[in-house]
Design a protein around this motif. Structure first.
Motif, PDB file in Angstrom:
ATOM      1  N   GLU A 177       0.859  -1.180   0.000  1.00 41.04           N
ATOM      2  CA  GLU A 177       0.000   0.000   0.000  1.00 41.04           C
ATOM      3  C   GLU A 177       0.897   1.232   0.000  1.00 41.04           C
ATOM      4  O   GLU A 177       2.080   1.158   0.354  1.00 41.04           O
ATOM      5  N   ARG A 178       0.313   2.368  -0.349  1.00 42.20           N
ATOM      6  CA  ARG A 178       1.112   3.585  -0.371  1.00 42.20           C
ATOM      7  C   ARG A 178       1.654   3.910   1.015  1.00 42.20           C
ATOM      8  O   ARG A 178       2.752   4.450   1.170  1.00 42.20           O
ATOM      9  N   GLY A 179       0.887   3.573   2.055  1.00 39.58           N
ATOM     10  CA  GLY A 179       1.318   3.838   3.414  1.00 39.58           C
ATOM     11  C   GLY A 179       2.407   2.906   3.910  1.00 39.58           C
ATOM     12  O   GLY A 179       2.886   3.068   5.038  1.00 39.58           O
ATOM     13  N   GLY A 180       2.792   1.909   3.109  1.00 35.57           N
ATOM     14  CA  GLY A 180       3.886   1.038   3.485  1.00 35.57           C
ATOM     15  C   GLY A 180       3.482  -0.350   3.929  1.00 35.57           C
ATOM     16  O   GLY A 180       4.338  -1.223   4.086  1.00 35.57           O
ATOM     17  N   ARG A 181       2.183  -0.581   4.146  1.00 37.65           N
ATOM     18  CA  ARG A 181       1.761  -1.905   4.597  1.00 37.65           C
ATOM     19  C   ARG A 181       1.981  -2.927   3.490  1.00 37.65           C
ATOM     20  O   ARG A 181       1.660  -2.693   2.338  1.00 37.65           O
ATOM     21  N   ARG A 182       2.529  -4.058   3.877  1.00 31.45           N
ATOM     22  CA  ARG A 182       2.847  -5.108   2.917  1.00 31.45           C
ATOM     23  C   ARG A 182       1.740  -6.145   2.883  1.00 31.45           C
ATOM     24  O   ARG A 182       1.179  -6.505   3.898  1.00 31.45           O
ATOM     25  N   ARG A 183       1.422  -6.637   1.686  1.00 29.14           N
ATOM     26  CA  ARG A 183       0.380  -7.651   1.511  1.00 29.14           C
ATOM     27  C   ARG A 183       0.882  -8.750   0.581  1.00 29.14           C
ATOM     28  O   ARG A 183       1.711  -8.507  -0.296  1.00 29.14           O
ATOM     29  N   ASP A 184       0.347  -9.942   0.780  1.00 34.33           N
ATOM     30  CA  ASP A 184       0.617 -11.027  -0.163  1.00 34.33           C
ATOM     31  C   ASP A 184      -0.144 -10.762  -1.459  1.00 34.33           C
ATOM     32  O   ASP A 184      -1.128 -10.022  -1.480  1.00 34.33           O
ATOM     33  N   VAL A 185       0.326 -11.352  -2.532  1.00 31.63           N
ATOM     34  CA  VAL A 185      -0.344 -11.248  -3.830  1.00 31.63           C
ATOM     35  C   VAL A 185      -0.936 -12.614  -4.142  1.00 31.63           C
ATOM     36  O   VAL A 185      -0.205 -13.599  -4.312  1.00 31.63           O
ATOM     37  N   ALA A 186      -2.255 -12.671  -4.176  1.00 33.35           N
ATOM     38  CA  ALA A 186      -2.927 -13.947  -4.413  1.00 33.35           C
ATOM     39  C   ALA A 186      -2.455 -14.561  -5.728  1.00 33.35           C
ATOM     40  O   ALA A 186      -2.416 -13.899  -6.758  1.00 33.35           O
TER      41      ALA A 186
END
Length: 323
Positions: A177-186
């Motif tokens: 996310e722009r705020g820096g939060r990291r997410r997995d990519v399905a």
């Protein structure tokens, strides 16, 4: 799973649900499910693995949805049993009475079912609450279990609206996310290399703030391994509501038999630096820079800085600066 006996009309409705999940989302899916189960209200609750919390995404039919209801339900023993067994919970059953009295009975609801939603691969994405003012048919839990993998896609907040545009095999990916939060990519394995680099979130932010739709280049990770890096603009979260970017990487050898120093030189050339500027930036003599460029021109088959820059940018041969 329990055997389900359905007439032809009901079977058609269940098949239609999967189609509507992709085409019209929650409303279309619930309309199709309504052909089998008399659903008068529903709420989709997403589980965000980045925060470990639940939140309401989409609801219809309820007079109001309490903001804290999702987290309250997730603390119930009934929820933990449902997660363990991956089966729906009939509201009002042992362990749900207080929740039922607080959130459903005051608004005239007589029956309800809550089911945990798991994708076919087993990843948990959230919950679905269903309510009715009439008794639900006895086959309702089994029917909901049968369709829950399709419905799980509606609460999957890790998916990206813009997919990582045809990445070749071997890439690992992470969304930011722009705020820096990291997410997995399905659908793509996570990257330990990207996760281990704290500055990668800042690279993602700078890319999101740029006007670029995509970017590619080379990255030397903390272990000394060169990696091919690709960035793509993406909407992350439910319906792509959060501005973000996908960064994908895979280990690579330097192309065209280029050396690490030659990569640094050609990167500066692509940025428009002159030979004296490159020499000053890399603490080299101008003569050494000229020698490096002679080797680079020969290896890449280019006879001018313009052609070299065009080729370097087109093929992602620049070293990407990590903040």
């Amino acid at each position: 799973m329990d055997a389900i006996s359905l007439n032809a009309r009901s079977l058609h409705a269940v098949a239609e649900l999967g189609f509507q999940v992709a085409r019209q989302g929650a409303h279309g899916a619930m309309t199709a499910l309504g052909e089998v189960i008399p659903v008068e209200a529903y709420e989709f609750v997403a589980f965000d693995p980045a925060t470990g919390r639940h939140r309401s995404l989409v609801s219809a039919g309820y007079t109001r949805v309490d903001d804290d209801a999702a987290e309250e339900y997730a603390r119930l023993d009934a929820y933990r049993r449902a997660m363990s067994l991956r089966t729906p919970v009939v509201m009002g059953s042992p362990g749900t009475e207080r929740y039922f009295r607080r959130h459903l009975e005051p608004y005239g609801w007589r029956a309800g079912i809550t089911t945990p939603l798991f994708l076919t691969g087993g990843r948990y994405t959230g919950l679905l609450h269903l309510s009715s003012r009439a008794d639900l048919p006895p086959e309702a839990p089994a029917v909901i279990s049968a369709v829950s993998p399709a419905l799980a896609h509606l609460t999957d907040v890790t998916r990206c609206v813009i997919d990582p545009l045809g990445l070749p095999p071997g890439f690992h990916a992470v969304a930011y996310e722009r705020g820096g939060r990291r997410r997995d990519v399905a659908g793509w394995p996570a990257s330990e290399a990207l996760t281990a680099e704290p500055a990668m979130a800042e690279l993602a932010r700078a890319f999101i703030d740029s006007r670029e739709l995509s970017r590619r280049g080379l990255w030397l990770d903390g272990t000394g391994q060169w990696r091919e890096l690709r960035l793509h603009r993406a909407g992350v979260g439910f319906h792509g509501s959060i501005q973000g970017a996908v960064i994908a990487e895979r280990p690579c050898a330097l192309p065209y038999d280029l050396t690490s120093r030659e990569i640094e030189v050609l990167t500066r050339v692509a940025q428009g630096d002159s030979n004296p500027q490159i020499a000053a930036a890399l603490v080299l003599s101008v003569r050494t820079v000229t020698t490096h460029l002679e080797h680079i021109f020969a290896k890449l088959g280019c006879d001018s800085r313009t052609r070299l820059t065009t080729k370097v940018l087109a093929e992602g041969l620049c070293r990407l600066d990590i903040p």
